[in-house]
Design a protein around this motif. Structure first.
Motif, mmCIF file in Angstrom:
data_model
loop_
_atom_site.group_PDB
_atom_site.id
_atom_site.type_symbol
_atom_site.label_atom_id
_atom_site.label_comp_id
_atom_site.label_asym_id
_atom_site.label_seq_id
_atom_site.Cartn_x
_atom_site.Cartn_y
_atom_site.Cartn_z
ATOM 1 N N ASP A 56 -2.732 -5.804 -27.880
ATOM 2 C CA ASP A 56 -3.996 -6.490 -27.367
ATOM 3 C C ASP A 56 -5.012 -6.687 -28.520
ATOM 4 O O ASP A 56 -5.520 -7.893 -28.316
ATOM 5 N N THR A 91 -8.770 -5.090 -15.030
ATOM 6 C CA THR A 91 -9.633 -5.121 -16.102
ATOM 7 C C THR A 91 -10.719 -3.808 -16.125
ATOM 8 O O THR A 91 -11.009 -3.636 -14.922
ATOM 9 N N ILE A 100 0.560 -14.874 -6.973
ATOM 10 C CA ILE A 100 -1.083 -14.975 -7.176
ATOM 11 C C ILE A 100 -1.802 -15.444 -5.753
ATOM 12 O O ILE A 100 -2.944 -15.213 -5.386
ATOM 13 N N ASN A 131 -1.386 -6.077 -15.780
ATOM 14 C CA ASN A 131 -0.804 -7.192 -15.017
ATOM 15 C C ASN A 131 -0.533 -6.591 -13.876
ATOM 16 O O ASN A 131 0.686 -6.735 -13.569
ATOM 17 N N TYR A 137 -0.698 3.220 -15.062
ATOM 18 C CA TYR A 137 -0.950 2.801 -16.159
ATOM 19 C C TYR A 137 -1.656 4.022 -17.066
ATOM 20 O O TYR A 137 -2.286 4.847 -16.337
ATOM 21 N N GLN A 181 2.008 -9.031 -11.574
ATOM 22 C CA GLN A 181 3.668 -9.208 -12.123
ATOM 23 C C GLN A 181 3.929 -7.932 -12.031
ATOM 24 O O GLN A 181 5.483 -7.623 -11.663
ATOM 25 N N ASP A 182 3.399 -6.553 -12.127
ATOM 26 C CA ASP A 182 4.032 -5.326 -12.018
ATOM 27 C C ASP A 182 4.395 -4.971 -10.797
ATOM 28 O O ASP A 182 5.470 -4.594 -10.509
ATOM 29 N N ARG A 210 -5.952 -14.119 -11.675
ATOM 30 C CA ARG A 210 -4.849 -14.038 -12.530
ATOM 31 C C ARG A 210 -4.101 -12.797 -12.364
ATOM 32 O O ARG A 210 -3.102 -12.530 -12.893
ATOM 33 N N GLY A 211 -4.471 -12.118 -11.518
ATOM 34 C CA GLY A 211 -3.671 -10.856 -10.846
ATOM 35 C C GLY A 211 -3.769 -9.831 -12.058
ATOM 36 O O GLY A 211 -2.862 -8.906 -12.295
ATOM 37 N N LEU A 212 -4.804 -9.489 -12.690
ATOM 38 C CA LEU A 212 -5.040 -8.496 -13.736
ATOM 39 C C LEU A 212 -6.030 -7.317 -13.139
ATOM 40 O O LEU A 212 -6.785 -7.755 -12.452
ATOM 41 N N ASN A 239 -8.879 -8.983 -10.817
ATOM 42 C CA ASN A 239 -8.928 -10.467 -11.328
ATOM 43 C C ASN A 239 -8.060 -10.918 -10.334
ATOM 44 O O ASN A 239 -6.764 -11.130 -10.742
ATOM 45 N N LEU A 262 -8.334 -5.242 -20.745
ATOM 46 C CA LEU A 262 -7.286 -5.381 -20.065
ATOM 47 C C LEU A 262 -6.614 -3.958 -19.505
ATOM 48 O O LEU A 262 -6.385 -3.237 -20.545
#
Length: 952
Positions: free
Chosen positions: A7, A87, A58, A49, A35, A52-53, A83-85, A80, A46
């Motif tokens: 990062d 944070t 989206i 994701n 995580y 994605q995981d 973006r599929g994140l 988010n 961050l």
């Protein structure tokens, strides 16, 4: 599946993602991803994701309105969706979030709609070495004696490091280490604790103060540490004892000293240094009272801790001990003198006192004796006493501390019946204190005041014709004395009014003084009178006073006018003559009247009430003059009758009427001819009629009353006879005698029938007679053996009119003497009686029958008392065997009314009587030749009638 990326420069983050998918009904799909991130990441960093995981598009996140649920934890993570994140929303402090708990993780859920899908996300927070070990205190002090042995242990404080693992506390270091070494011990909770151990002996004279530095370090990168300063003071050994500067201390304190007052200060010194040279002071007395009153400080100041009293304790001796830290000590004595102050008021004690005293008591009479004392000393204990002014008493000191209260002047209960004497005793202290006591003394009354009337004399008015006993007036007297001495009795003094005792006019109530009229007063007889009333109290001896009372009698219109002229007479006629030639205003006569009343009650007015010719005469209203109103004419009647009424002016008014006869004529003969037919005065006739009517009413009333009484007595006797007739008592029959010549042997058979009713109560006895002679007969012939049943069978023969048993004139066998013949006692018969050819003797009257029955009843009553049981019982009386022999002897003397003959049931006596009668039956011839016709028997009733006729 594992991901690894960079990062930022120099920072490497390792992420581990675990995906688990499972299909559930209703299109519910669950997935899980984890995580791991370090703590203290900045905001917006961050986490991963998550789209994605989890393999999510989206668009699906946006269409399913994806949102995060973290439960009770603060929202440290945010999603988010564009973006599929995941944070960082807020900076995460692992020590604040999980403290020492491992592992430290955040658990959250991502929810989607249409269809509903929930995914679990776990974020583990890893520790970084962001905290250094810290001691709670920056320094620590120890005092260690120089005599401390080697190997002595001294516990040190533990350092605290919030980090865990290698980042946490790892070890301690101590510098310098000349005298002490450091030993670290691990504890069960994973912590470490350090101990300081004495390695070399200490020497105060060489190093009195030693400073050491304790350092705690962790194992993180970079390594962090914390320090604490240790100061050691080497103490000297106790080889010297304390010593007081004076063996004895003296002090003075006033008894009114307040709590906390410093009395004195003691001092002791110690040659040692440090704690061995520090001295503490202790009161050595074990008496509790001393410990409660006094207190000593560490500086040796003796302080007053409680109240002291000179009157209780004048001196205190206190032992004070000085002790050092090593236990060595020394002692001294403190002598405290208590100073007296004037803090006590005089004390008054009543030894003897009187509740009351007579108002006639002499001067210097002792009322009370008291003792006075003051616990203070000197001038504070000297006392003087006094009483309040304006009292007839004084106080005197008789001896040491004794005082007497005496009467100084004469007493008068009427001025003051009670005294409140205040005795005040004061000492001579500064300021002076005093005590007061109040004595209540009653002045007993003596009868030294006579009753006093409100006025010297009284006048009262009463209207005449009053009711006897009416209240006329009330007198009132007062007596200044008290109780019995003031109890007033009112007495009427003896006097006379017109020669009559005043007590016959008025009386007075002894208690209330109310004067009552004894009689009804008459103003015309007495207009006023006066008398004296004495008011006497109840003292001993009693005192009295007199007052004069005048009674004025007020007139009442109780007397009608009295006409003096013309005089009204009952038997003669008086007339005034008026000539026919009389003119108008001619004075015919004058009515003169007086009224014995007074005032307006005696004002008289005259009115013409009735007249033969009202148009001819008039009466003067005030003077009573009768005058002619018009000219007398020939047509006017000669006889004129005028009725004049005389009225007084009282309320109500009374009047009198007078009749004036007027003759209108010129000569007396004319007058006489006209007035001869005048009726006499009717007053006498009216009175006579009234008395006759009254007498008739009284006689009628008495007659009716007597008639009612006689009828009541008759009814009562008839009811009693009916009751007695139906009773079950024995009956002795009796009837007037019947004579027959068929049942005997030549002499008169004594057949009779009478009935006597007797009861147990002789007052209810009665006689019955009047039945037919054929019922219930007893044949008294001695030769007869028949019973009552036989007599009853002969009833029909006796009732027949032609029966041989019908009474006939006596035959020649009748040989009774003159005194034994039927008729009244002592009656003499004519020659026909002696020869058997005369008329039959007169039958006995009812009065004679009643007299004979009463005599028989009396004998029956006397004989019944002597009868034995069963003699006249019902079984014997009505049994078939009842014969003449069952008749008791009390019938031997039964007299026949109108005859001197005696009936007997004794056969011998009856036979002897018959023989005697036969021998005396024929009188001498000369006696029969001179006999007169028989007279009627004179009964008691006939005697009474003759007596009444003689009286008339």
């Amino acid at each position: 599946m594992y991901f690894c990326w960079t990062d930022a420069p120099g920072v490497t983050m390792k992420r581990q993602v675990l995906l688990v998918f499972s299909a559930v009904a209703l299109h519910l799909v669950l997935g899980q991803v984890s995580y791991s991130i370090p703590e203290e990441m900045s905001k917006g960093s961050l986490v991963g994701n998550v789209a994605q995981d989890l393999g999510l598009d989206i668009k699906r996140l946006n269409a399913g309105k994806a949102r995060i649920h973290m439960g009770d934890n603060a929202e440290y993570i945010q999603l988010n969706k564009e973006r599929g994140l995941l944070t960082i929303r807020e900076k995460i402090d692992r020590e604040a979030l999980c403290a020492q708990t491992t592992p430290c993780a955040l658990h959250l859920q991502i929810a989607l709609e249409n269809p509903i899908e929930i995914f679990s996300v776990t974020v583990e927070i890893t520790d970084i070495n962001d905290n250094a070990p810290v001691f709670e205190k920056e320094e620590r002090r120890f005092e260690i004696s120089e005599s401390a042995v080697v190997g002595s242990k001294f516990m040190l404080e533990k350092a605290i490091d919030p980090d865990i693992g290698l980042n946490g506390l790892q070890s301690y270091f101590l510098k310098p280490s000349d005298n002490f070494i450091l030993k670290v011990r691990s504890q069960s909770d994973g912590g470490k604790r350090a101990e300081m151990i004495l390695q070399q002996p200490l020497d105060r004279e060489k190093d009195e103060f030693i400073s050491l530095l304790l350092t705690a370090v962790d194992g993180g990168e970079p390594q962090r540490s914390g320090t604490m300063q240790i100061h050691i003071t080497v103490l000297d050994a106790n080889d010297n004892a304390p010593v007081f500067t004076h063996p004895i201390y003296k002090a003075t304190v006033q008894e009114n000293a307040v709590k906390g007052t410093v009395i004195t200060k003691v001092s002791a010194s110690d040659a040692d240094k440090g704690s061995n040279g520090e001295v503490s002071y202790v009161i050595g007395n074990s008496v509790r009272s001393i410990l409660e009153i006094f207190h000593i400080t560490e500086d040796g100041e003796l302080i007053l801790n409680g109240p002291i009293n000179y009157e209780k304790t004048k001196k205190y001796e206190i032992d004070v001990e000085a002790v050092d830290r090593g236990g060595l000590s020394d002692s001294c004595k403190v002598i405290i003198d208590v100073g007296d102050i004037n803090d006590n008021s005089p004390i008054i004690n009543i030894i003897s006192s009187s509740i009351s005293i007579g108002e006639d008591s002499k001067s210097n009479t002792v009322v009370a004796v008291m003792s006075v004392s003051d616990p203070d000393s000197g001038e504070n204990g000297k006392v003087r006493c006094a009483i309040n002014k304006h009292t007839p008493f004084t106080i005197m000191s008789t001896s040491n501390n004794l005082y007497s209260l005496v009467a100084e002047n004469e007493l008068d209960r009427e001025e003051a019946y009670e005294y409140n004497i205040t005795v005040t005793c004061s000492d001579e202290g500064v300021p002076s204190l005093s005590t007061s006591i109040t004595l209540t003394l009653q002045i007993s009354d003596v009868n030294d005041n006579a009753p006093v009337f409100e006025k010297s004399s009284y006048e009262a008015h009463i209207v005449e014709n009053n009711t006897p006993g009416v209240s006329v007036f009330t007198v009132k007297a007062t007596d200044a004395d008290w109780n019995q001495n003031a109890r007033i009795s009112y007495i009427l003094e003896e006097s006379t009014v017109n020669g009559v005792p005043v007590s016959s006019y008025v009386s007075i109530s002894a208690d209330s003084g109310v004067i009552h009229a004894v009689r009804s007063f008459d103003y015309e007889q007495i207009k006023d009178f006066q008398f004296c009333v004495k008011a006497q109290d109840g003292g001993s001896p009693p005192l009295s006073s007199n007052v004069t009372i005048k009674i004025l009698i007020q007139d009442q219109n109780d007397n009608p006018p009295q006409v003096l002229y013309p005089v009204q007479t009952g038997g003669s006629m008086v007339a005034e003559m008026v000539p026919r030639s009389a003119d108008v205003g001619y004075l015919v006569t004058k009515v003169v009247a007086v009224d014995v009343d007074s005032g307006q009650n005696a004002w008289l007015s005259y009115k013409l009430q009735k007249a033969t010719d009202r148009a001819l005469f008039e009466v003067g209203l005030q003077n009573g003059e009768i005058r002619t109103i018009r000219q007398v004419t020939d047509k006017d009647a000669v006889k004129q009758r005028l009725t004049v009424i005389v009225e007084d002016n009282g309320q109500p008014s009374r009047s009198a009427t007078v009749i004036v006869n007027v003759a209108v004529a010129d000569s007396f003969p004319e007058v006489l001819s006209e007035f001869t037919d005048f009726p006499h005065d009717k007053e006498y006739n009216d009175n006579l009629t009234f008395y006759l009517v009254l007498a008739l009413a009284v006689v009628s009333f008495l007659f009716i009353t007597c008639l009612v009484v006689i009828i009541s007595v008759k009814i009562y006797r008839w009811r009693q006879s009916r009751i007695l007739y139906h009773s079950s008592l024995p009956v002795i029959p009796y009837y007037p005698p019947r004579y027959s010549d068929t049942l005997g042997t030549g002499t008169l058979p004594h057949v009779y029938n009478y009935e006597v009713c007797r009861t147990i109560d002789s007052r209810k006895s009665d006689n019955k007679f009047g039945r037919a002679g054929s019922q219930n007969m007893l044949i008294m012939d001695p030769s007869s053996t028949g019973t009552m049943q036989r007599i009853q069978n002969e009833k029909s023969i006796l009732d027949e009119p032609d029966s041989p048993l019908e009474q006939k004139p006596p035959n020649n066998d009748w040989r009774f003497t003159q005194g034994q013949r039927p008729g009244p006692s002592g009656a003499t018969g004519g020659p026909e009686v002696a020869m058997g050819t005369g008329p039959w003797p007169q039958p006995p009257t009812e009065a004679e029958q009643l007299q004979a029955l009463m005599a028989a009843a009396n004998e029956v009553s006397e004989a019944t008392a002597t009868l034995g049981p069963g003699t006249m019982g019902l079984s014997t009386r009505y049994s078939p065997q009842f014969t003449l022999q069952h008749v008791p002897d009390y019938r031997q003397n039964v007299y026949i009314p109108g005859s001197t003959a005696t009936l007997t049931s004794n056969p011998q006596q009856q036979q002897a009587t018959a023989q005697q009668a036969t021998q005396q039956a024929l009188p001498p011839p000369q006696a029969s030749a001179q006999a007169e016709p028989p007279k009627a028997a004179q009964t008691p009733a006939s005697k009474k009638k003759s007596t009444k006729k003689e009286k008339k």
